[in-house]
Design a protein around this motif. Structure first.
Motif, PDB file in Angstrom:
ATOM      1  N   PRO A 191       0.805  -1.223   0.000  1.00 19.53           N
ATOM      2  CA  PRO A 191       0.000   0.000   0.000  1.00 19.53           C
ATOM      3  C   PRO A 191       0.835   1.269   0.000  1.00 19.53           C
ATOM      4  CG  PRO A 191      -0.037  -1.037   2.163  1.00 19.53           C
ATOM      5  CD  PRO A 191       0.641  -1.999   1.237  1.00 19.53           C
ATOM      6  N   ILE A 192       2.119   1.180   0.338  1.00 20.20           N
ATOM      7  CA  ILE A 192       2.974   2.362   0.366  1.00 20.20           C
ATOM      8  C   ILE A 192       3.632   2.593  -0.987  1.00 20.20           C
ATOM      9  CG2 ILE A 192       5.008   3.425   1.419  1.00 20.20           C
ATOM     10  CD1 ILE A 192       4.337   1.925   3.980  1.00 20.20           C
ATOM     11  N   LYS A 193       4.243   1.562  -1.546  1.00 19.31           N
ATOM     12  CA  LYS A 193       4.966   1.703  -2.804  1.00 19.31           C
ATOM     13  C   LYS A 193       4.178   1.196  -4.009  1.00 19.31           C
ATOM     14  CE  LYS A 193       9.514   1.229  -0.589  1.00 19.31           C
ATOM     15  NZ  LYS A 193      10.786   0.453  -0.566  1.00 19.31           N
ATOM     16  N   GLY A 194       3.072   0.513  -3.773  1.00 15.38           N
ATOM     17  CA  GLY A 194       2.322  -0.083  -4.874  1.00 15.38           C
ATOM     18  C   GLY A 194       1.561   0.946  -5.694  1.00 15.38           C
ATOM     19  N   ASN A 195       1.068   0.506  -6.829  1.00 17.17           N
ATOM     20  CA  ASN A 195       0.367   1.366  -7.782  1.00 17.17           C
ATOM     21  C   ASN A 195      -1.091   1.539  -7.358  1.00 17.17           C
ATOM     22  OD1 ASN A 195      -0.602   2.727 -10.013  1.00 17.17           O
ATOM     23  ND2 ASN A 195      -0.665   0.908 -11.318  1.00 17.17           N
ATOM     24  N   ARG A 196      -1.363   2.597  -6.631  1.00 16.75           N
ATOM     25  CA  ARG A 196      -2.702   2.837  -6.104  1.00 16.75           C
ATOM     26  C   ARG A 196      -3.681   3.292  -7.184  1.00 16.75           C
ATOM     27  NH1 ARG A 196      -1.706   3.705  -0.243  1.00 16.75           N
ATOM     28  NH2 ARG A 196      -3.617   4.920  -0.035  1.00 16.75           N
ATOM     29  N   LYS A 230      -2.815   9.330  -3.792  1.00 20.53           N
ATOM     30  CA  LYS A 230      -3.863   8.657  -4.551  1.00 20.53           C
ATOM     31  C   LYS A 230      -4.633   7.725  -3.625  1.00 20.53           C
ATOM     32  CE  LYS A 230      -0.543   8.657  -8.364  1.00 20.53           C
ATOM     33  NZ  LYS A 230       0.280   7.835  -9.287  1.00 20.53           N
ATOM     34  N   VAL A 231      -5.958   7.769  -3.742  1.00 20.84           N
ATOM     35  CA  VAL A 231      -6.858   6.997  -2.871  1.00 20.84           C
ATOM     36  C   VAL A 231      -6.324   6.942  -1.444  1.00 20.84           C
ATOM     37  CG1 VAL A 231      -8.142   5.612  -4.515  1.00 20.84           C
ATOM     38  CG2 VAL A 231      -5.899   4.835  -3.836  1.00 20.84           C
ATOM     39  N   ARG A 232      -6.140   8.107  -0.878  1.00 18.70           N
ATOM     40  CA  ARG A 232      -5.721   8.211   0.520  1.00 18.70           C
ATOM     41  C   ARG A 232      -6.806   8.995   1.249  1.00 18.70           C
ATOM     42  NH1 ARG A 232      -1.095   6.757   2.463  1.00 18.70           N
ATOM     43  NH2 ARG A 232      -0.041   6.884   0.441  1.00 18.70           N
ATOM     44  N   LEU A 233      -7.551   8.299   2.095  1.00 21.38           N
ATOM     45  CA  LEU A 233      -8.747   8.869   2.701  1.00 21.38           C
ATOM     46  C   LEU A 233      -8.445  10.120   3.512  1.00 21.38           C
ATOM     47  CD1 LEU A 233     -11.795   8.542   3.185  1.00 21.38           C
ATOM     48  CD2 LEU A 233     -11.229   7.176   5.199  1.00 21.38           C
ATOM     49  N   SER A 234      -7.386  10.093   4.320  1.00 22.32           N
ATOM     50  CA  SER A 234      -7.085  11.249   5.168  1.00 22.32           C
ATOM     51  C   SER A 234      -6.802  12.494   4.334  1.00 22.32           C
ATOM     52  CB  SER A 234      -5.898  10.935   6.075  1.00 22.32           C
ATOM     53  OG  SER A 234      -4.737  10.597   5.309  1.00 22.32           O
ATOM     54  N   SER A 235      -6.085  12.338   3.218  1.00 18.97           N
ATOM     55  CA  SER A 235      -5.768  13.477   2.356  1.00 18.97           C
ATOM     56  C   SER A 235      -7.012  14.002   1.665  1.00 18.97           C
ATOM     57  CB  SER A 235      -4.721  13.074   1.315  1.00 18.97           C
ATOM     58  OG  SER A 235      -3.522  12.655   1.922  1.00 18.97           O
ATOM     59  N   TRP A 236      -7.852  13.104   1.211  1.00 23.23           N
ATOM     60  CA  TRP A 236      -9.069  13.512   0.506  1.00 23.23           C
ATOM     61  C   TRP A 236     -10.031  14.207   1.455  1.00 23.23           C
ATOM     62  CZ3 TRP A 236     -13.995  10.528  -0.810  1.00 23.23           C
ATOM     63  CH2 TRP A 236     -14.697  11.157  -1.845  1.00 23.23           C
ATOM     64  N   PHE A 254     -13.617  17.813  -6.983  1.00 22.74           N
ATOM     65  CA  PHE A 254     -14.220  16.888  -6.017  1.00 22.74           C
ATOM     66  C   PHE A 254     -13.383  15.617  -5.876  1.00 22.74           C
ATOM     67  CE2 PHE A 254     -17.153  13.347  -5.106  1.00 22.74           C
ATOM     68  CZ  PHE A 254     -17.738  13.791  -3.925  1.00 22.74           C
ATOM     69  N   VAL A 255     -12.923  15.057  -6.998  1.00 25.57           N
ATOM     70  CA  VAL A 255     -12.126  13.828  -6.943  1.00 25.57           C
ATOM     71  C   VAL A 255     -10.635  14.115  -6.840  1.00 25.57           C
ATOM     72  CG1 VAL A 255     -13.871  12.556  -8.238  1.00 25.57           C
ATOM     73  CG2 VAL A 255     -11.934  13.556  -9.475  1.00 25.57           C
ATOM     74  N   GLN A 256     -10.250  15.407  -6.866  1.00 24.11           N
ATOM     75  CA  GLN A 256      -8.853  15.840  -6.790  1.00 24.11           C
ATOM     76  C   GLN A 256      -8.029  15.346  -7.991  1.00 24.11           C
ATOM     77  OE1 GLN A 256      -6.960  17.910  -4.175  1.00 24.11           O
ATOM     78  NE2 GLN A 256      -9.062  18.596  -4.557  1.00 24.11           N
ATOM     79  N   HIS A 257      -8.546  15.632  -9.181  1.00 25.34           N
ATOM     80  CA  HIS A 257      -7.850  15.307 -10.430  1.00 25.34           C
ATOM     81  C   HIS A 257      -6.867  16.424 -10.747  1.00 25.34           C
ATOM     82  CE1 HIS A 257      -6.912  14.012 -14.413  1.00 25.34           C
ATOM     83  NE2 HIS A 257      -7.652  14.915 -15.032  1.00 25.34           N
ATOM     84  N   GLY A 258      -5.730  16.409 -10.053  1.00 21.86           N
ATOM     85  CA  GLY A 258      -4.703  17.414 -10.281  1.00 21.86           C
ATOM     86  C   GLY A 258      -3.679  16.997 -11.308  1.00 21.86           C
ATOM     87  N   ASP A 282      -7.192   9.660 -18.144  1.00 20.04           N
ATOM     88  CA  ASP A 282      -6.465   9.040 -17.036  1.00 20.04           C
ATOM     89  C   ASP A 282      -6.872   9.724 -15.740  1.00 20.04           C
ATOM     90  OD1 ASP A 282      -4.667   8.041 -15.175  1.00 20.04           O
ATOM     91  OD2 ASP A 282      -2.989   7.987 -16.577  1.00 20.04           O
ATOM     92  N   LEU A 283      -7.632   9.018 -14.913  1.00 23.13           N
ATOM     93  CA  LEU A 283      -8.091   9.530 -13.632  1.00 23.13           C
ATOM     94  C   LEU A 283      -7.475   8.749 -12.482  1.00 23.13           C
ATOM     95  CD1 LEU A 283     -11.865  10.042 -14.564  1.00 23.13           C
ATOM     96  CD2 LEU A 283     -10.213  11.856 -14.075  1.00 23.13           C
ATOM     97  N   GLY A 284      -6.257   8.286 -12.673  1.00 19.21           N
ATOM     98  CA  GLY A 284      -5.620   7.433 -11.674  1.00 19.21           C
ATOM     99  C   GLY A 284      -5.134   8.160 -10.440  1.00 19.21           C
ATOM    100  N   SER A 285      -4.856   9.455 -10.549  1.00 15.52           N
ATOM    101  CA  SER A 285      -4.351  10.215  -9.398  1.00 15.52           C
ATOM    102  C   SER A 285      -5.500  10.980  -8.756  1.00 15.52           C
ATOM    103  CB  SER A 285      -3.238  11.172  -9.838  1.00 15.52           C
ATOM    104  OG  SER A 285      -2.130  10.464 -10.323  1.00 15.52           O
ATOM    105  N   THR A 286      -6.431  10.262  -8.171  1.00 16.83           N
ATOM    106  CA  THR A 286      -7.636  10.882  -7.619  1.00 16.83           C
ATOM    107  C   THR A 286      -7.952  10.288  -6.243  1.00 16.83           C
ATOM    108  OG1 THR A 286      -8.922   9.276  -8.914  1.00 16.83           O
ATOM    109  CG2 THR A 286      -8.702  11.489  -9.834  1.00 16.83           C
TER     110      THR A 286
END
Length: 412
Positions: free
Chosen positions: A110-115, A293-299, A220-224, A279-283
């Motif tokens: 979960p730290i280094k993997g492709n989230r 990416k997909v980090r609840l606390s940050s979102w 909303f989804v943080q597509h930066g 590409d919406l992978g960084s959301t």
């Protein structure tokens, strides 16, 4: 992501073109006109929660059970990511029936993997459910035979390995370019400029409202991670071959060619331009140079809107709305992160998000297999102090951020 077409800057090739062009090359001015008129949102019936888990129809691989059976898909490792474009961990493998599958994969860390494997499914299902065009992405579990320890680079000891991943069917529609580079894409600020240059009238008002709703959904989804290749301009219908000359585009590195229609000045080959998210992978985390990416606390801690600036112009008693989003460093100059969100666009997105029941929202995160990310999900509502865990925490944060859009009023 564009490897099925061409993956690097293309040049005219000498090989005979295919019968049907998959690329439209036009002038920069005409491309801007296509962008201004492009479909950004399509009204549609809300899919059921079961349909959201199943995914958009039209997957050439069949139903979800066929694409990703309970025991996974078995295949023999072929090659790593060389020549596929992008930096996301991926590889290809071949099934017993001879199909070559291109897989973005999660290593299990979960730290280094492709989230992105989780984020991309959740985000594209949300866009699709609300009517905003996006790529189709399907989760898959791969049982890879003779797979190296590092399948991305093809290195390390080989063994049977199992990965969570996603696969994407070839997109439909011809790319619309103003230069022979399939990575051209579009920028949010560029789309906004093209929309604002439309003559005053119903089309301009509609397009602006749809742009604002799309822009706000991206916040909303943080597509930066909105570099141009992550958005695509296509012709959703057939090209009119009478409007240009068909020739070939070649990829010098990979040796592939595709047929392209080179549009003649003053003619229009496409009547159905479509602007979509590729590409919406960084959301579903926090946008920025070091995006999560997909980090609840940050979102959860990232508000949807920036606070009004001192002395902000007010219209109708309301300050202008701007989303709290930071573009990635390679997003280009016209990131669109400073765009004002109009009230019509806010109302449109609020009404669309408001149709989603708890069951719909749960389906989004179940489709993305967020429970298999391998890290705890916990959140406490700052107002009610109620605590949530697991998928319930993701649902609660989704509703918390949705409420920010519903309660806002945008002036200026």
């Amino acid at each position: 992501m564009l490897a099925a077409v061409v993956t690097v800057a293309a040049v005219r090739a000498q090989e005979p073109p295919a019968a049907t062009p998959t690329v439209l090359v036009t002038s920069s001015g005409q491309r801007a006109a296509y962008l201004a008129a492009a479909t950004l949102w399509q009204e549609r019936a809300l899919p059921s929660p079961e349909a959201i888990v199943e995914g958009p129809p039209g997957n050439p691989g069949g139903s979800r059970a066929q694409v990703n059976p309970p025991d996974g898909v078995s295949c023999i490792y072929e090659a790593g990511a060389a020549g596929m474009g992008g930096k996301t961990p991926k590889f290809t493998c071949r099934t017993a029936d001879g199909r070559s599958i291109r897989v973005k994969y999660f290593s299990g860390d979960p730290i280094k993997g492709n989230r992105e494997v989780f984020a991309e499914v959740i985000a594209t299902r949300l866009f699709w459910a609300l009517g905003f065009p996006a790529d189709r992405v399907y989760p898959i579990t791969v049982n890879c035979t003779d797979c190296p320890a590092d399948p991305m680079h093809g290195t390390g000891p080989r063994a049977a390995r199992r990965f969570l991943g996603v696969t994407e069917p070839h997109f439909t529609g011809a790319l619309i370019l103003s230069r022979t580079n399939p990575e051209q894409g579009w920028q949010f600020g560029e789309l906004e400029e093209a929309t604002d240059k439309l003559p005053a009238g119903p089309l301009k008002a509609t397009q602006r409202a749809h742009y604002d709703a799309l822009s706000l959904l991206a916040v909303f989804v943080q597509h930066g991670d909105r570099k141009p290749p992550n958005q695509r301009l296509v012709c959703a219908g057939d090209l009119d071959p009478r409007a240009g000359d068909i020739d070939s585009l070649g990829d010098g590195d990979a040796g592939r060619t595709v047929a392209a229609l080179f549009e003649r000045r003053g003619l229009h080959a496409c009547g159905t331009p479509l602007a979509l998210a590729q590409d919406l992978g960084s959301t579903f985390g926090g946008s920025g140079v070091r995006a999560s990416k997909v980090r609840l606390s940050s979102w959860a801690k990232r508000p949807v809107f920036l606070p009004p600036s001192p002395g902000a112009m007010v219209r109708g008693g309301q300050a202008p709305c701007r989303g709290d989003l930071t573009a990635s460093f390679d997003a280009g100059e016209k990131t669109g992160t400073e765009s004002r969100i109009g009230e019509a666009g806010r109302q449109l997105l609020a009404s669309l998000l408001g149709r989603l029941t708890d069951a719909h929202i749960r389906a989004l995160f179940e489709a993305g297999r967020i429970d298999q990310l391998g890290e705890p999900a916990e959140w406490r509502d700052p107002e009610t102090k109620q605590a949530y865990t697991g998928i319930d925490a993701w649902i609660a944060v989704f509703k918390y951020k949705r409420a920010q859009i519903e309660s806002a009023r945008c002036g200026g």
